[in-house]
Design an enzyme around this catalytic site. Structure first.
Site, PDB file in Angstrom:
ATOM      1  N   HIS A 109      23.863  26.823  51.475  1.00  0.00           N
ATOM      2  CA  HIS A 109      24.605  25.517  51.935  1.00  0.00           C
ATOM      3  C   HIS A 109      26.181  25.274  51.496  1.00  0.00           C
ATOM      4  O   HIS A 109      26.797  24.533  52.044  1.00  0.00           O
ATOM      5  CB  HIS A 109      23.622  24.372  51.931  1.00  0.00           C
ATOM      6  CG  HIS A 109      23.823  23.315  53.006  1.00  0.00           C
ATOM      7  ND1 HIS A 109      23.721  23.514  54.377  1.00  0.00           N
ATOM      8  CD2 HIS A 109      24.234  22.097  52.905  1.00  0.00           C
ATOM      9  CE1 HIS A 109      23.853  22.355  54.941  1.00  0.00           C
ATOM     10  NE2 HIS A 109      24.419  21.340  54.116  1.00  0.00           N
ATOM     11  N   LYS A 127      20.601  20.037  64.092  1.00  0.00           N
ATOM     12  CA  LYS A 127      19.998  18.815  63.398  1.00  0.00           C
ATOM     13  C   LYS A 127      20.296  17.831  64.438  1.00  0.00           C
ATOM     14  O   LYS A 127      21.290  17.419  65.137  1.00  0.00           O
ATOM     15  CB  LYS A 127      20.773  18.495  62.119  1.00  0.00           C
ATOM     16  CG  LYS A 127      19.894  17.765  61.461  1.00  0.00           C
ATOM     17  CD  LYS A 127      20.579  17.404  59.760  1.00  0.00           C
ATOM     18  CE  LYS A 127      19.680  16.612  59.077  1.00  0.00           C
ATOM     19  NZ  LYS A 127      20.177  16.542  57.653  1.00  0.00           N
ATOM     20  N   HIS A 135      27.985  16.789  63.001  1.00  0.00           N
ATOM     21  CA  HIS A 135      27.631  15.270  62.245  1.00  0.00           C
ATOM     22  C   HIS A 135      27.604  14.400  63.277  1.00  0.00           C
ATOM     23  O   HIS A 135      28.509  14.067  64.134  1.00  0.00           O
ATOM     24  CB  HIS A 135      28.622  14.844  61.025  1.00  0.00           C
ATOM     25  CG  HIS A 135      28.454  15.849  59.660  1.00  0.00           C
ATOM     26  ND1 HIS A 135      29.339  15.895  59.076  1.00  0.00           N
ATOM     27  CD2 HIS A 135      27.542  16.483  59.697  1.00  0.00           C
ATOM     28  CE1 HIS A 135      29.144  16.747  57.936  1.00  0.00           C
ATOM     29  NE2 HIS A 135      27.809  17.233  58.178  1.00  0.00           N
ATOM     30  N   TYR A 193      33.923  14.839  52.247  1.00  0.00           N
ATOM     31  CA  TYR A 193      34.667  15.977  51.843  1.00  0.00           C
ATOM     32  C   TYR A 193      36.093  15.389  51.574  1.00  0.00           C
ATOM     33  O   TYR A 193      36.787  16.193  50.547  1.00  0.00           O
ATOM     34  CB  TYR A 193      34.789  17.002  53.178  1.00  0.00           C
ATOM     35  CG  TYR A 193      33.419  17.702  53.600  1.00  0.00           C
ATOM     36  CD1 TYR A 193      32.870  18.455  52.311  1.00  0.00           C
ATOM     37  CD2 TYR A 193      32.807  17.144  54.536  1.00  0.00           C
ATOM     38  CE1 TYR A 193      31.406  18.936  52.773  1.00  0.00           C
ATOM     39  CE2 TYR A 193      31.442  17.789  54.927  1.00  0.00           C
ATOM     40  CZ  TYR A 193      30.925  18.464  53.765  1.00  0.00           C
ATOM     41  OH  TYR A 193      29.632  19.072  54.374  1.00  0.00           O
ATOM     42  N   ARG A 226      28.975  26.121  53.895  1.00  0.00           N
ATOM     43  CA  ARG A 226      29.050  25.081  54.889  1.00  0.00           C
ATOM     44  C   ARG A 226      30.028  24.026  54.199  1.00  0.00           C
ATOM     45  O   ARG A 226      31.007  23.630  54.920  1.00  0.00           O
ATOM     46  CB  ARG A 226      27.811  24.502  55.422  1.00  0.00           C
ATOM     47  CG  ARG A 226      27.969  23.378  56.490  1.00  0.00           C
ATOM     48  CD  ARG A 226      26.558  23.109  57.000  1.00  0.00           C
ATOM     49  NE  ARG A 226      26.516  21.654  57.578  1.00  0.00           N
ATOM     50  CZ  ARG A 226      26.640  21.530  58.863  1.00  0.00           C
ATOM     51  NH1 ARG A 226      27.259  22.467  59.613  1.00  0.00           N
ATOM     52  NH2 ARG A 226      26.551  20.297  59.444  1.00  0.00           N
ATOM     53  N   ARG A 272      24.564  25.831  59.288  1.00  0.00           N
ATOM     54  CA  ARG A 272      23.578  25.741  58.477  1.00  0.00           C
ATOM     55  C   ARG A 272      22.859  27.078  58.210  1.00  0.00           C
ATOM     56  O   ARG A 272      22.996  28.022  59.358  1.00  0.00           O
ATOM     57  CB  ARG A 272      22.650  24.687  58.859  1.00  0.00           C
ATOM     58  CG  ARG A 272      23.180  23.198  58.901  1.00  0.00           C
ATOM     59  CD  ARG A 272      22.089  22.493  59.567  1.00  0.00           C
ATOM     60  NE  ARG A 272      22.976  20.916  59.437  1.00  0.00           N
ATOM     61  CZ  ARG A 272      23.494  20.375  60.646  1.00  0.00           C
ATOM     62  NH1 ARG A 272      23.562  20.975  61.719  1.00  0.00           N
ATOM     63  NH2 ARG A 272      23.907  19.137  60.618  1.00  0.00           N
TER      64      ARG A 272
END
Length: 335
Positions: free
Chosen positions: A285, A179, A311, A320, A288, A154
């Site tokens: 972004h 995150k 994630h 994706y 990414r 990120r």
């Protein structure tokens, strides 16, 4: 007279105590920092609490409850047309205020008019588009964007990167406090190593000049300054992408170099996309997203990509597969 003077003195002491009582929003900030919420979350939560109070004509939240919260959240969806994620963030900020600061139970808030949740597929650059955009970048923006695409970082993770967390021998990057306050390892592209080493050599020279001028400190996470008093002057703790100018840290009062601002990279990417003649509405972004999609395209499994991206759930990474349309397995009759 003496008795009156004592009363005046006593009252003034009480008044001083009241004046020194922490403000509500300061209490919110302190609680968020103690619990290691990110700076962006802190800004967002404080902003929503301010808007909630202003919406109800500056009434103190202690005087309000379930009904007022419900009215404000519904107002956001009906009158402001905010997205479902924005509406949810506003609700979480207000509930944080009541639960953690005011220690007041507001109960289950029903009858909320939820904003419609729209599922968008992420914008992804093709490999050719990615190469064209990076070719139209120069200097530090080119290096940062290459990390976003080459390592799946990120933008905030790339800019907060410390020099000690770049491992050239194992060709990996340690992302700290990503995150959800999670650490993870991701790949360091071979092709980026020479340019990155040259850049860090320049950062080292600047750092040594700062030390000679009596500066060279950097901000340390959490309470590490107390545990390691001299760590803030060590080269390894410096930001990999330091700003050109010094700033005064409002918490510590120190004059130090922060990392470069996100807007610097955002502007450079916008300009590079324009120069490359690409009409997709991309941003930093997007690189990414492109990293994940291209790995999937190259045959890497979804779990590996999930770990590299950090994630929490594989469901997030699965988006994706929809970008590639692999799940359809259908060949067009036109082809």
């Amino acid at each position: 007279m003496l008795r009156g003077q004592k009363n005046i003195s006593y009252n003034s002491v009480n008044l001083q105590k009241e004046n020194h009582k922490p403000k509500l929003l300061d209490l919110v900030r302190t609680e968020l920092r103690v619990n290691h919420y990110s700076t962006k979350t802190e800004e967002a939560y404080v902003g929503w609490i301010k808007r909630y109070i202003l919406f109800h004509n500056k009434r103190h939240p202690n005087e309000m409850g379930k009904e007022e919260i419900q009215n404000f959240i519904n107002h956001l969806a009906v009158n402001n047309n905010v997205s479902s994620s924005t509406q949810n963030q506003a609700l979480q900020a207000i509930l944080f205020l009541y639960k953690r600061i005011l220690k007041k139970e507001v109960g289950w808030i029903d009858e909320i008019k939820h904003a419609t949740r729209v599922k968008h597929l992420p914008v992804v650059f093709s490999k050719k588009e990615t190469a064209k955009i990076i070719d139209n970048l120069t200097g530090i923006p080119k290096l940062v964007v290459s990390l976003l695409y080459g390592s799946g970082l990120r933008l905030s993770e790339a800019l907060r990167l410390r020099i000690k967390d770049i491992d050239f021998d194992y060709k990996q990057i340690l992302v700290r406090d990503g995150k959800g306050e999670k650490d993870r390892h991701t790949i360091l592209p071979d092709s980026l190593i020479p340019d990155l080493k040259k850049h860090l050599n320049r950062v080292c020279l600047k750092y040594k000049e700062d030390l000679k001028r009596g500066k060279g400190e950097t901000i340390l996470p959490y309470a590490l300054k107390k545990k390691y008093p001299n760590a803030d002057k060590e080269f390894g703790w410096q930001y990999a992408f330091p700003a050109d100018k010094f700033i005064k840290n409002k918490d510590s009062g120190l004059i130090l170099r922060w990392h470069i601002h996100e807007s610097t990279i955002q502007r450079a990417v916008k300009e590079a996309i324009k120069k490359a003649g690409i009409i997709k509405p991309g941003s930093p972004h997007t690189f990414r997203h492109s990293f994940a999609t291209h790995l999937l395209e190259n045959g890497y499994d979804i779990r590996t990509i999930q770990e590299l991206l950090g994630h929490h759930s594989v469901k997030t990474t699965m988006i994706y597969t929809h970008v590639l349309n692999r799940g359809l397995g259908v060949r067009s009759p036109l082809d």
